[in-house]
Motif scaffolding. Structure first.
Motif, PDB file in Angstrom:
ATOM      1  N   GLY A  50       0.740  -1.131   0.029  1.00 22.26           N
ATOM      2  CA  GLY A  50       0.096   0.342  -0.259  1.00 22.26           C
ATOM      3  C   GLY A  50       0.866   1.290   0.191  1.00 22.26           C
ATOM      4  O   GLY A  50       0.534   1.826  -0.650  1.00 22.26           O
ATOM      5  N   ARG A  51       1.731   1.210   0.669  1.00 21.06           N
ATOM      6  CA  ARG A  51       2.691   2.725   0.534  1.00 21.06           C
ATOM      7  C   ARG A  51       3.537   2.945  -0.529  1.00 21.06           C
ATOM      8  O   ARG A  51       3.822   4.521  -0.974  1.00 21.06           O
ATOM      9  CB  ARG A  51       3.594   2.607   2.395  1.00 21.06           C
ATOM     10  CG  ARG A  51       3.324   2.608   3.230  1.00 21.06           C
ATOM     11  CD  ARG A  51       4.314   2.319   4.258  1.00 21.06           C
ATOM     12  NE  ARG A  51       3.688   3.301   5.722  1.00 21.06           N
ATOM     13  CZ  ARG A  51       3.019   2.570   6.354  1.00 21.06           C
ATOM     14  NH1 ARG A  51       2.205   2.154   6.553  1.00 21.06           N
ATOM     15  NH2 ARG A  51       2.920   3.797   7.645  1.00 21.06           N
ATOM     16  N   GLU A  52       3.602   1.415  -1.115  1.00 25.31           N
ATOM     17  CA  GLU A  52       4.010   1.691  -2.822  1.00 25.31           C
ATOM     18  C   GLU A  52       3.179   2.689  -3.454  1.00 25.31           C
ATOM     19  O   GLU A  52       3.948   2.778  -4.432  1.00 25.31           O
ATOM     20  CB  GLU A  52       4.494   0.453  -3.312  1.00 25.31           C
ATOM     21  CG  GLU A  52       5.892  -0.537  -2.450  1.00 25.31           C
ATOM     22  CD  GLU A  52       7.128   0.376  -2.771  1.00 25.31           C
ATOM     23  OE1 GLU A  52       7.454   0.402  -3.817  1.00 25.31           O
ATOM     24  OE2 GLU A  52       7.712   0.573  -1.644  1.00 25.31           O
ATOM     25  N   VAL A  53       2.033   1.781  -3.565  1.00 27.17           N
ATOM     26  CA  VAL A  53       0.912   3.047  -4.761  1.00 27.17           C
ATOM     27  C   VAL A  53       0.220   3.934  -3.549  1.00 27.17           C
ATOM     28  O   VAL A  53      -0.547   4.642  -3.745  1.00 27.17           O
ATOM     29  CB  VAL A  53      -0.205   1.633  -4.519  1.00 27.17           C
ATOM     30  CG1 VAL A  53       0.691   0.608  -5.647  1.00 27.17           C
ATOM     31  CG2 VAL A  53      -0.974   1.055  -3.644  1.00 27.17           C
ATOM     32  N   GLY A  54       0.805   4.501  -2.621  1.00 26.64           N
ATOM     33  CA  GLY A  54       0.566   5.724  -2.346  1.00 26.64           C
ATOM     34  C   GLY A  54      -0.354   5.416  -0.972  1.00 26.64           C
ATOM     35  O   GLY A  54      -1.596   5.888  -0.232  1.00 26.64           O
ATOM     36  N   VAL A  55      -1.095   4.011  -0.302  1.00 28.76           N
ATOM     37  CA  VAL A  55      -1.843   4.036   0.426  1.00 28.76           C
ATOM     38  C   VAL A  55      -1.600   4.153   1.335  1.00 28.76           C
ATOM     39  O   VAL A  55      -0.772   2.763   2.113  1.00 28.76           O
ATOM     40  CB  VAL A  55      -3.095   3.183   0.020  1.00 28.76           C
ATOM     41  CG1 VAL A  55      -3.643   2.252   1.419  1.00 28.76           C
ATOM     42  CG2 VAL A  55      -3.289   3.160  -0.688  1.00 28.76           C
ATOM     43  N   ILE A  56      -1.299   5.088   2.346  1.00 28.72           N
ATOM     44  CA  ILE A  56      -1.143   5.128   4.159  1.00 28.72           C
ATOM     45  C   ILE A  56      -2.260   5.136   4.682  1.00 28.72           C
ATOM     46  O   ILE A  56      -3.067   6.030   5.135  1.00 28.72           O
ATOM     47  CB  ILE A  56       0.142   6.069   4.143  1.00 28.72           C
ATOM     48  CG1 ILE A  56       1.368   5.666   4.013  1.00 28.72           C
ATOM     49  CG2 ILE A  56      -0.052   6.004   5.857  1.00 28.72           C
ATOM     50  CD1 ILE A  56       2.168   6.993   3.779  1.00 28.72           C
ATOM     51  N   ASN A  57      -2.625   4.255   5.394  1.00 31.59           N
ATOM     52  CA  ASN A  57      -3.685   3.512   6.176  1.00 31.59           C
ATOM     53  C   ASN A  57      -3.516   4.074   7.881  1.00 31.59           C
ATOM     54  O   ASN A  57      -3.154   2.923   8.407  1.00 31.59           O
ATOM     55  CB  ASN A  57      -4.935   2.200   6.415  1.00 31.59           C
ATOM     56  CG  ASN A  57      -5.630   2.223   6.491  1.00 31.59           C
ATOM     57  OD1 ASN A  57      -6.235   2.810   8.118  1.00 31.59           O
ATOM     58  ND2 ASN A  57      -7.105   1.931   6.432  1.00 31.59           N
TER      59      ASN A  57
END
Length: 571
Positions: A50-57
């Motif tokens: 997710g962090r690689e594709v801009g998803v930070i939850n």
């Protein structure tokens, strides 16, 4: 597979607890914690990508941090809490999985989505000949306790068959648990660091990867040390920017005549809120164990009802809590299963818990209502006095830097010949009296640098001073070992040395649980060598892994005071 836990220094027979933890953890509880760790690894697989594709939850960040922290030794003994965390973890994993899919491609069906994820996650290390399999932790799902129990049987420590890989995986996980404690406390004050969360998730996911070698895991272990330094720096920044830099302070260890509330653990934000809510109520607030250093912070000195410190290290609470008479608030780990004689007076908050105790949660803003504890305290007698006098502390990095000229002059003149870092944890084992005896046996021209509850073995001894510099310099809580690192680096700079190991500093550290593990990894990352650990070396270090630490970093154990004194002093 029966219970197996060897994460703390009290591991039975220095091998592992297999029936019931020495800490009091039951087999059912141990397995529930194992399953939660497994779920956290599965969530981390998706978080990494997710962090690689801009998803930070941020909910994921919070959940993983608190989940790791809850499994630290003596933090939470309530199995129901872990079952609830497993349920929520599975839901959160599926929510994050969908977020990652949505961020990466608009695929038509779930099989295609899953195939896409398998390929996109390959960089994490899941490079198998067949890319059709995500790690089981990323796809296993159940929604009933019976299935949870069955799964828990298969995912514990011993599920990794190779003992050296197992050793390094557990070393990394225990370091992450310690790191999570510091990050959790910092975020409670409002400070955070996305890079630390990202590393924690990467490391958790990596423990699922059977293609990684010993060298890969050794490198990851040292990287954990790097982020351990960052985590302690984050908490230091949070504490000092909000509450001020610790100052040299004399702390009363007697009692007053008012009813009191005893606060234990490490969380300064909880203490702040308790002080605010008890102001003007006629109730005094006392610190216990690792909360002692709160007295060193300027922000708390304005409270006239902040009475002093009551008692000693965490393991003595079964006798000291009984005598305190008033309610006790446990803010973090270091809870011993309470005796019936005072169980109704113990309250928990944050990740701490025990079945049957009243738990106080925070609202969305992190605020807590301690009114139930305050009303309880009003009905209680004042604490029974168990000792009198004062102890001195507050020698964190900023304060020692202010004394730098005096310290340097003492070293140059020969008044101070050597510093001994004796930070870390205290514990129940009688063998830990070694540290009291060692402190008493040290030459009068040596100074002890300490942090953590290990100090209770010698901080009430009359060891004197050297030209006005106390021979025991207490930097604070276990996370304030960071201060000791900064002090060492400052001395290295002042004396113009190329290597911190050239300083006249020896490391004789006591350890107990996982916060001490991340402190150790942080010291190794910074290049500190020849650290001695006691009273025993960790049971989770396999012979081969222990050899790597000995050969590359000079890690050693302890023997007896007389022989160790000769070794440290080169006699």
């Amino acid at each position: 597979m029966s219970m197996f836990c060897y994460q703390c220094q009290e591991a039975a027979g220095c091998k592992g607890c297999t029936v019931k933890g020495v800490c009091g953890k039951t087999e059912d509880l141990a397995k529930a914690q194992d399953l939660l760790i497994y779920i956290l690894k599965g969530i981390s697989v998706y978080s990494v990508k997710g962090r690689e594709v801009g998803v930070i939850n941020k909910e994921v960040d919070k959940f993983i941090t608190e989940g790791l922290f809850a499994t630290i030794t003596n933090a939470n003994f309530d199995r129901n809490v872990f079952i609830q965390r497993v349920r929520r973890g599975l839901q959160l994993r599926e929510e994050l999985k969908q977020q990652v899919i949505n961020a990466g491609a608009n695929l038509g069906n779930s099989n295609a989505n899953e195939n896409w994820l398998k390929k996109m996650l390959s960089f994490v290390g899941f490079k198998r000949e067949e890319e059709s399999n995500l790690p089981d932790a990323a796809i296993w799902f159940a929604n009933n306790v019976e299935d949870f129990n069955v799964k828990a049987e298969t995912v514990g420590v011993l599920a990794t068959e190779n003992e050296d890989i197992r050793s390094l995986r557990e070393l990394i996980i225990y370091g992450l648990k310690g790191m999570s404690a510091y990050v959790k406390q910092a975020t409670h004050i409002g400070y955070d660091n996305d890079e630390i969360h990202g590393f924690m998730h990467k490391a958790l996911a990596a423990t699922l990867d059977d293609t990684l070698t010993l060298d890969d895991y050794i490198a990851l272990t040292l990287e954990a040390g790097k982020y351990g330094v960052d985590g302690m720096a984050l908490l230091d920044k949070a504490n000092t920017e909000v509450y001020g830099h610790p100052e040299i302070t004399k702390v009363n260890i007697g009692v007053r005549k008012n009813p009191g509330i005893l606060i234990s653990g490490h969380d300064l934000r909880d203490l702040e809120q308790l002080l605010q809510q008890t102001e003007g109520t006629g109730i005094d607030i006392y610190t216990h164990s690792e909360m002692l250093p709160a007295h060193y912070y300027p922000a708390f000195k304005k409270y006239s009802h902040f009475a002093g410190n009551y008692g000693n290290a965490w393991w003595k609470q079964t006798e000291e809590f009984e005598k305190f008479n008033g309610p006790i608030l446990m803010t973090t780990n270091c809870l011993v299963p309470p005796k019936d004689s005072y169980k109704d007076r113990v309250y928990t908050t944050s990740v701490t818990g025990f079945e049957g105790l009243t738990h106080i949660d925070a609202n969305e803003k992190g605020e807590k209502d301690f009114s139930v504890i305050i009303e309880h305290a009003k009905k209680c007698a004042a604490p029974v006095e168990i000792e009198t006098g004062e102890i001195i502390g507050g020698f964190a990095h900023n304060q020692v830097f202010a004394l730098a000229d005096k310290v340097v002059d003492a070293v140059k003149s020969g008044a101070i010949k050597r510093f001994f870092v004796m930070a870390g944890c205290d514990g129940r084992a009688k063998s830990r009296n070694y540290y009291t005896d060692f402190a008493q046996a040290l030459p009068k021209d040596t100074v002890i640098l300490t942090a953590g509850c290990a100090k209770y073995k010698y901080n009430k001894l009359d060891l004197g001073d050297i030209g006005g510099i106390p021979r025991v310099l207490d930097a604070g809580q276990c996370n304030d070992s960071y201060s000791l690192v900064l002090i060492a680096l400052k001395l290295q700079e002042v004396f113009g040395l190329k290597d911190v190991n050239e300083l006249p500093i020896s490391y004789n550290i006591a350890w107990y649980e996982q916060k001490a593990v991340i402190v150790l990894l942080s010291l190794l990352y910074l290049g500190v060598k020849n650290i001695h650990l006691g009273p025993t070396l960790p049971a989770f270090l396999s012979p081969n892994v222990a050899k790597v630490l000995v050969d590359n970093f000079g890690i050693g154990g302890i023997t007896n005071v007389e022989d160790d004194m000769k070794m440290f002093l080169g006699q």
